[in-house]
Write a protein that holds these residues in place. Structure first.
Motif, PDB file in Angstrom:
ATOM      1  N   ILE A   3       0.785  -1.143  -0.111  1.00 25.38           N
ATOM      2  CA  ILE A   3      -0.052   0.034   0.007  1.00 25.38           C
ATOM      3  C   ILE A   3       1.118   1.384  -0.076  1.00 25.38           C
ATOM      4  O   ILE A   3       1.777   1.511   0.911  1.00 25.38           O
ATOM      5  N   VAL A   4       0.849   2.106  -0.974  1.00 21.76           N
ATOM      6  CA  VAL A   4       1.374   3.340  -1.151  1.00 21.76           C
ATOM      7  C   VAL A   4       0.447   4.611  -0.416  1.00 21.76           C
ATOM      8  O   VAL A   4      -0.446   4.669  -1.061  1.00 21.76           O
ATOM      9  N   GLN A   5       1.058   5.032   0.630  1.00 26.08           N
ATOM     10  CA  GLN A   5       0.249   5.992   1.334  1.00 26.08           C
ATOM     11  C   GLN A   5       0.290   7.262   0.759  1.00 26.08           C
ATOM     12  O   GLN A   5       1.320   7.722  -0.121  1.00 26.08           O
TER      13      GLN A   5
ATOM     14  N   ASN B  94      -3.422  -8.530   5.961  1.00 25.77           N
ATOM     15  CA  ASN B  94      -4.891  -9.045   6.308  1.00 25.77           C
ATOM     16  C   ASN B  94      -5.849  -7.749   5.816  1.00 25.77           C
ATOM     17  O   ASN B  94      -5.491  -6.548   6.060  1.00 25.77           O
ATOM     18  N   PRO B  95      -6.661  -7.968   4.819  1.00 24.92           N
ATOM     19  CA  PRO B  95      -7.306  -7.096   3.964  1.00 24.92           C
ATOM     20  C   PRO B  95      -8.120  -6.401   5.259  1.00 24.92           C
ATOM     21  O   PRO B  95      -8.585  -5.352   4.912  1.00 24.92           O
ATOM     22  N   ALA B  96      -8.490  -7.003   6.268  1.00 21.79           N
ATOM     23  CA  ALA B  96      -9.278  -6.273   7.374  1.00 21.79           C
ATOM     24  C   ALA B  96      -8.388  -4.829   7.812  1.00 21.79           C
ATOM     25  O   ALA B  96      -9.083  -4.083   8.240  1.00 21.79           O
ATOM     26  N   ASP B  97      -7.082  -5.049   7.625  1.00 20.82           N
ATOM     27  CA  ASP B  97      -6.386  -3.813   8.454  1.00 20.82           C
ATOM     28  C   ASP B  97      -6.181  -2.911   7.289  1.00 20.82           C
ATOM     29  O   ASP B  97      -5.046  -2.131   7.284  1.00 20.82           O
ATOM     30  N   LEU B  98      -6.805  -2.791   6.214  1.00 25.99           N
ATOM     31  CA  LEU B  98      -6.482  -1.803   4.986  1.00 25.99           C
ATOM     32  C   LEU B  98      -6.781  -0.506   5.626  1.00 25.99           C
ATOM     33  O   LEU B  98      -7.872  -0.065   6.258  1.00 25.99           O
ATOM     34  N   PRO B  99      -5.926   0.576   5.372  1.00 25.83           N
ATOM     35  CA  PRO B  99      -6.156   2.040   5.768  1.00 25.83           C
ATOM     36  C   PRO B  99      -7.163   2.729   5.161  1.00 25.83           C
ATOM     37  O   PRO B  99      -7.953   2.329   4.529  1.00 25.83           O
TER      38      PRO B  99
ATOM     39  N   ILE C  70      -4.803   6.259   0.838  1.00 23.05           N
ATOM     40  CA  ILE C  70      -4.143   5.568   0.011  1.00 23.05           C
ATOM     41  C   ILE C  70      -3.812   6.086  -1.365  1.00 23.05           C
ATOM     42  O   ILE C  70      -4.592   6.531  -2.167  1.00 23.05           O
ATOM     43  N   GLU C  71      -2.816   6.143  -1.893  1.00 21.99           N
ATOM     44  CA  GLU C  71      -2.425   6.398  -3.071  1.00 21.99           C
ATOM     45  C   GLU C  71      -2.626   5.610  -4.208  1.00 21.99           C
ATOM     46  O   GLU C  71      -3.205   5.889  -5.161  1.00 21.99           O
ATOM     47  N   GLU C  72      -1.866   4.265  -3.887  1.00 23.12           N
ATOM     48  CA  GLU C  72      -2.410   3.177  -4.865  1.00 23.12           C
ATOM     49  C   GLU C  72      -2.014   1.789  -4.144  1.00 23.12           C
ATOM     50  O   GLU C  72      -1.293   1.774  -3.156  1.00 23.12           O
TER      51      GLU C  72
ATOM     52  N   SER D 186     -13.713 -10.759   4.913  1.00 21.95           N
ATOM     53  CA  SER D 186     -13.289  -9.477   4.153  1.00 21.95           C
ATOM     54  C   SER D 186     -12.139  -9.752   3.140  1.00 21.95           C
ATOM     55  O   SER D 186     -11.437 -10.406   3.535  1.00 21.95           O
ATOM     56  N   MET D 187     -12.142  -9.268   2.054  1.00 18.62           N
ATOM     57  CA  MET D 187     -11.085  -9.637   1.064  1.00 18.62           C
ATOM     58  C   MET D 187     -10.941  -8.268   0.235  1.00 18.62           C
ATOM     59  O   MET D 187     -11.591  -7.522  -0.143  1.00 18.62           O
ATOM     60  N   LEU D 188      -9.727  -8.302  -0.439  1.00 18.52           N
ATOM     61  CA  LEU D 188      -9.124  -7.483  -1.752  1.00 18.52           C
ATOM     62  C   LEU D 188      -9.607  -8.155  -2.821  1.00 18.52           C
ATOM     63  O   LEU D 188      -9.002  -9.215  -3.054  1.00 18.52           O
ATOM     64  N   VAL D 189     -10.500  -7.379  -3.620  1.00 17.82           N
ATOM     65  CA  VAL D 189     -10.690  -7.959  -5.047  1.00 17.82           C
ATOM     66  C   VAL D 189     -10.469  -6.830  -6.041  1.00 17.82           C
ATOM     67  O   VAL D 189     -10.599  -5.856  -5.915  1.00 17.82           O
ATOM     68  N   HIS D 190     -10.371  -7.282  -7.220  1.00 18.58           N
ATOM     69  CA  HIS D 190     -10.375  -6.483  -8.273  1.00 18.58           C
ATOM     70  C   HIS D 190     -11.614  -5.830  -8.571  1.00 18.58           C
ATOM     71  O   HIS D 190     -12.825  -6.397  -8.621  1.00 18.58           O
ATOM     72  N   ARG D 191     -11.745  -4.502  -8.911  1.00 16.73           N
ATOM     73  CA  ARG D 191     -13.197  -3.641  -9.222  1.00 16.73           C
ATOM     74  C   ARG D 191     -14.061  -4.382  -9.912  1.00 16.73           C
ATOM     75  O   ARG D 191     -15.302  -4.610  -9.880  1.00 16.73           O
ATOM     76  N   THR D 192     -13.328  -4.909 -11.331  1.00 22.80           N
ATOM     77  CA  THR D 192     -14.488  -5.554 -12.233  1.00 22.80           C
ATOM     78  C   THR D 192     -15.269  -6.753 -11.730  1.00 22.80           C
ATOM     79  O   THR D 192     -16.156  -7.261 -12.096  1.00 22.80           O
ATOM     80  N   VAL D 193     -14.525  -7.421 -10.501  1.00 22.42           N
ATOM     81  CA  VAL D 193     -15.168  -8.857 -10.036  1.00 22.42           C
ATOM     82  C   VAL D 193     -15.832  -8.643  -8.715  1.00 22.42           C
ATOM     83  O   VAL D 193     -16.501  -9.625  -8.320  1.00 22.42           O
ATOM     84  N   ALA D 194     -15.618  -7.445  -8.166  1.00 21.71           N
ATOM     85  CA  ALA D 194     -16.239  -7.288  -6.769  1.00 21.71           C
ATOM     86  C   ALA D 194     -17.818  -7.457  -6.657  1.00 21.71           C
ATOM     87  O   ALA D 194     -17.876  -8.244  -5.796  1.00 21.71           O
ATOM     88  N   GLU D 195     -18.631  -7.035  -7.567  1.00 19.75           N
ATOM     89  CA  GLU D 195     -19.976  -7.439  -7.715  1.00 19.75           C
ATOM     90  C   GLU D 195     -20.382  -9.093  -7.688  1.00 19.75           C
ATOM     91  O   GLU D 195     -21.166  -9.058  -6.793  1.00 19.75           O
TER      92      GLU D 195
END
Length: 601
Positions: free
Chosen positions: A378-380, A390-395, A400-402, A500-509
């Motif tokens: 995570i680049v802040q 752990n995706p639950a700890d996402l700031p 978040i920059e990227e 909770s998980m990190l997923v690509h925006r295209t498959v999130a839904e």
């Protein structure tokens, strides 16, 4: 008396899964009399129950064999049987550093597979002399000329004098032993130099403490000697020195070129880092051996005890397992839904499955595992880069920059007829095709893929698409920026961090909808309505509702005024609203596991 160097051969057996490494090792042990007939069992070196059940080698094992060759000399052969699975490539590279040559076993009916390639590259990196061995030549499907040609085309090894054997029936095993003696080099070393030995592996034994497997380069190792581990800076006095034949046999000393073990009342396996240099405490060697890079965990997941009171037992079990598996790492974490547990790092999904199975078998623990995730960078906005396990700890999104995700380079070898569906699978997983070439009738595909698309069930899908014929090997390349979002699951308006998980925006839904539908089936009805929602940030993208159980409160009213019934129903309604506000939703253990196993159904 140590054996002269010219009469020692150290070698490993490398191959793809199921090409017959462990069976060949059995035959070599049998033919050289390492074990008597009554002590033999299939796959002697696969000592863990789980290895025998699954038919795979997990830990590299070593054995010392005595062989009387045709030239009349007696030789000592040290064999390391290595795993063939991509998750245990780390074990393979370690074993390679301890020996000078390899037998490359290729199934004469299957030919060269992706992991045959990967493991041969490990051997070539270690400057090994390689002897190609064609196994299973007695099968009707064996095609020897084609496979020899494949070895030359794909690996670039001369296969004209490859040995043709059948490890199962024992045919041609004597030619293998002769080839080890005549075609593999003897080790080099100086007996009068200060002790220098390589720490190849270590594991925990209940009776002996930590057993350390070493390869002596120079000097000698004796019982009672005081040694020093150069990296760990720890000193120990040796209690016993010995070799595996595969039974433990104590010896007076080990000389240059020999593989053996010692015990030294070491309590902490953390002191025995694989790849460390062992030397004499009083007369140390000047230079240490080049270090192994430590195993990099690729997949992370949380392990929590089902019963919170088992936490201390889990902590002890983790410590013991870490003794036997240097590539497994863990740290403590807490979760609102699951209580206290550990965040664990693994080399891949098979490694994760095996650790989980060993914890439940060897220590009788019931565990919940959270969704496997990979390490994101995570680049802040303040320029700092942090690693997210752990995706639950996402700031907070504003900071978040990227988000960068790890990418891998995958090599897939497949028969031609499955190529189309495999390319589609890789495209669906956001893959970038790099190369496509043909090796005889088989296609060799190289793809760059995001690791988090591979972690879930890519391997299973690949195997089912190709009816088990495609083989797959991968290596990490780098972290790249991606359009990733955090998908949270809310049950009764409470976020469930384990899901909770990190997923690509295209498959999130699609992922969110699947997760909600799955949980709706798995969460039992309560006395109040339970909404299940999937959200990205504050935006709800999918919802399902678990209907309430009905309790008939009007049962005791027989006849009489209708207002009496209405009053009771109103009271029930208020009670349900209140319960929904304060009521706890019990999510059963199976629901977590099943919801996390969600693939592309």
């Amino acid at each position: 008396m140590t054996t002269p160097l010219k009469n020692i051969r150290n070698f490993s057996i490398v191959a793809h899964i199921d090409h017959g490494k462990s069976t060949l090792a059995d035959r070599l042990i049998q033919l050289t009399g390492g074990l008597e007939i009554r002590e033999m069992k299939a796959q002697v070196l696969d000592s863990m129950d789980i290895e025998r059940e699954r038919g795979i080698t997990i830990k590299a094992q070593t054995v010392r064999l005595k062989y009387h060759a045709q030239d009349g000399e007696d030789y000592i052969l040290n064999l390391i049987d290595t795993p063939g699975h991509v998750d245990f490539a780390y074990e393979v590279s370690r074993s390679m550093a301890a020996v000078e040559g390899s037998l490359l076993v290729v199934d004469a009916s299957q030919g060269v597979e992706a992991q045959t390639l990967a493991n041969v590259y490990h051997a070539l990196d270690a400057n090994h002399e390689i002897v190609p061995v064609l196994n299973k030549v007695d099968l009707p499907a064996a095609d020897i000329p084609r496979v020899k040609q494949q070895i030359e085309d794909v690996i670039g090894l001369d296969a004209s004098d490859a040995l043709e054997i059948s490890a199962k029936s024992g045919m041609g095993i004597d030619t293998v032993l002769e080839a080890i003696v005549t075609r593999l080099p003897a080790p080099k070393g100086d007996i009068s130099a200060p002790l220098k030995a390589l720490l190849v592996d270590s594991w925990y034994d209940t009776y002996l403490g930590v057993v350390v497997l070493i390869r002596v380069i120079d000097g000698t190792v004796k019982k009672g000697q005081k040694i020093r581990m150069m990296n760990a800076k720890a000193t120990y006095e040796l209690d016993r020195v010995g070799v595996f034949t595969p039974k433990l046999v104590a010896v007076d000393q080990l000389g240059p070129g020999e593989l053996g073990f010692f015990t030294a009342s070491i309590k902490e396996v953390a002191d025995t880092n694989v790849g460390d240099t062992i030397t004499d405490d009083k007369k140390p060697t000047a230079t240490a051996l080049p270090d192994f890079r430590p195993a990099q965990p690729v997949v992370f997941c949380g392990l929590f005890p089902v019963d919170a009171s088992d936490f201390e037992e889990l902590r002890a079990a983790m410590g013991k397992l870490r003794l036997n598996d240097a590539s497994f790492s863990y740290e403590m974490e807490t979760s609102a839904a699951l209580g206290f547990g550990f965040r664990c790092g693994f080399l891949g999904l098979l490694h994760l499955e095996i650790i989980q199975e060993r914890l439940s078998r060897e220590f009788n623990l019931d565990l919940i595992a959270t969704a496997p995730s990979v390490v994101y960078e995570i680049v802040q906005t303040d320029g700092q880069t942090i690693a997210l396990h752990n995706p639950a700890d996402l700031p907070d999104v504003m900071k978040i920059e990227e988000i960068r995700e790890p990418w891998i380079k995958a090599t897939i070898l497949t028969p031609d007829e499955y190529l189309g569906s495999i390319l589609k699978l890789c495209q669906d997983r956001r893959g970038v095709q790099k190369n496509l070439s043909y090796v005889g009738s088989r296609a060799l595909v190289e793809y760059e893929l995001p690791l988090n698309e591979v972690v879930f069930d890519f391997y299973d899908r690949l195997k089912s698409i190709s009816k088990g014929y495609a083989s797959f090997d991968y290596a990490l390349i780098e972290h790249r920026p991606g359009d990733l979002v955090k998908l949270s699951v809310l049950v009764n308006a409470e976020p469930v961090d384990a899901l909770s998980m990190l997923v690509h925006r295209t498959v999130a839904e699609t992922r969110g909808r699947l997760m909600c539908e799955k949980l709706k089936e798995l969460i039992p009805p309560h006395l109040f309505v339970i909404p299940i929602q999937a959200a990205i940030g504050g935006k709800i993208i999918a919802r399902e509702t678990v209907r309430a159980m009905r309790k008939d409160v009007t049962a005791k009213c027989y006849g009489g005024d209708a207002t009496r019934k209405r009053k009771l129903l109103e009271k029930q309604k208020k009670g349900k609203a209140k319960m929904r506000q304060y009521g706890n939703v019990e999510i059963p253990q199976e629901a977590f596991i099943k919801a996390l196993k969600m693939g592309d159904e």
